[in-house]
Design a protein around this motif. Sequence first.
Motif, short mmCIF file in Angstrom:
data_model
loop_
_atom_site.label_atom_id
_atom_site.label_comp_id
_atom_site.label_asym_id
_atom_site.label_seq_id
_atom_site.Cartn_x
_atom_site.Cartn_y
_atom_site.Cartn_z
N MET A 1 0.84 -1.20 0.00
CA MET A 1 0.00 0.00 0.00
C MET A 1 0.87 1.25 0.00
N PRO A 2 0.34 2.38 -0.41
CA PRO A 2 1.11 3.62 -0.35
C PRO A 2 1.46 3.97 1.09
N GLY B 1 -10.10 -2.66 4.05
CA GLY B 1 -8.86 -1.92 3.96
C GLY B 1 -7.86 -2.41 4.99
N VAL B 2 -7.05 -1.51 5.50
CA VAL B 2 -5.99 -1.85 6.45
C VAL B 2 -6.10 -0.96 7.68
N GLU B 3 -6.14 -1.59 8.85
CA GLU B 3 -6.02 -0.82 10.09
C GLU B 3 -4.58 -0.32 10.20
N ALA C 1 -7.13 1.37 1.29
CA ALA C 1 -7.79 2.29 2.20
C ALA C 1 -7.35 2.03 3.64
N VAL C 2 -7.33 3.10 4.44
CA VAL C 2 -7.08 2.96 5.88
C VAL C 2 -8.43 2.93 6.59
N VAL C 3 -8.63 1.88 7.37
CA VAL C 3 -9.90 1.70 8.08
C VAL C 3 -10.08 2.84 9.07
N PRO C 4 -11.23 3.53 9.08
CA PRO C 4 -11.43 4.63 10.03
C PRO C 4 -11.50 4.12 11.47
#
Length: 453
Positions: A234-235, A276-278, A361-364
């Motif tokens: 991921m970025p 997404g990713v935590e 995506a980063v998990v909110p």
Amino acid sequence: MYRDPVESLEPLHHRQAAIRTLRVGMIGIGTVGSGTFRVLARNRADIAARAGRSIELVMVAARDLERAASIVGESVALTADAMQVATHPDVDVVVEVAGGTGPARDWVLAAIAHGKHVVTANKALLAVHGAEIFAAAREKGVIVAYEGAVAVSIPIIKALREGLAANRIEWVAGIINGTTNFILSKMRDEGLDFAAALAQAQALGYAEADPSFDIEGIDAAHKLTLLAANAFGMPLRFADAQVEGITALQGVDVACAEQLGHRIKLLGVARRQATGVELRVQPVLVPATHLMAQVNGSMNAVMVKSDAAGLTMYYGAGAGSEQTASAVIADLVDVARLDGVNAAQHVPHLGVHAHATNALAVVPRAAVHTSHYLRVPVHAVNQIQAIAANLAEWKVPVRQVALAAERPGMGPQVLVLTGPVEQGTLDLAVHALRARAEVAGAVTTLRVESLEG
């Protein structure tokens, strides 16, 4: 006392061209830089044998040239101009160990533009400017290596890239800041409050005079950003990381965690989810019997869960001159071996999941799903079941409830360990709990990590 770089490097180049020496220019000769010079000199033969060719420090940029000369002697060219190291034609690889994110960015980009490989231990630089730096490196076909930027003596980047290359990584969790781990160890072992433990860390040199980057979790978040980029392709998403330090942590919660069979650690967690990713750094409770709970003092540890290898754990020193030098020189050995091969394999593979936006995506915060610890001050000890019942009304699963051991000057405290629940749901439950008549003050909450397979 020292050689002028313009006059001295060209003869050195001709003299050593036949044996293909990897010529290193270094920016900065402080703690890490001096350690790198010492280890290179002391283990020169072993390093050359492992790299397949000699690795020689030929040029150093330093603010204090007299001090630099006292460290490296007369065999290394010195300059006060870091850009000269970054652009000199007789330097093959630039080692940036000066730190910071402003001038260091310019030096690194200049080195890349001139076709030079880069090795750095500067996690802040990469967390903030990494996307730009890695894109430039890919464009020029050079390597950017940074093992020393993440967990010092622990070769975790190499483990993710090579040892676990066959695996789908599920999560990475690490104690990746030695200063905060030292403070938390002192709070537990000696019963110190945060301020006293920090003062002791500063007196022993584990914490800077301004320890903000460490104790507020920023340093760990820089490192976690790099781990996540390598683990998930991921970025670099430092700006999106959820970061909480240990400055608000109270000694009573360290003691209460022990009472419940847990220990508190500042943990960086990057976990793959369906959405997404935590990406988060915070103090959490870890079971006291877990290996991660046994990581004490200034030591670091990283645990990885992957589909084929399962759980693996990596442990080592989280700070130190020669400890960091070990990682820097390992990167130099990689550069020596791989100079000329596909350099894109030595930067995080940005965009590899570009077709699946959820993977990037980063998990909110509200959607993070973990267990939790609550400490609820109450007016009377017989109100313990009322607290548990109120949480159940909000669909918060309660696994354990107990009264905290009595402490001088503190009223009764109800301790709760929940089952897994979304952060948003817990926040609503805690908000409602604070309004109840039996609650005598602010409710403290911390996440709980089981770190199971």
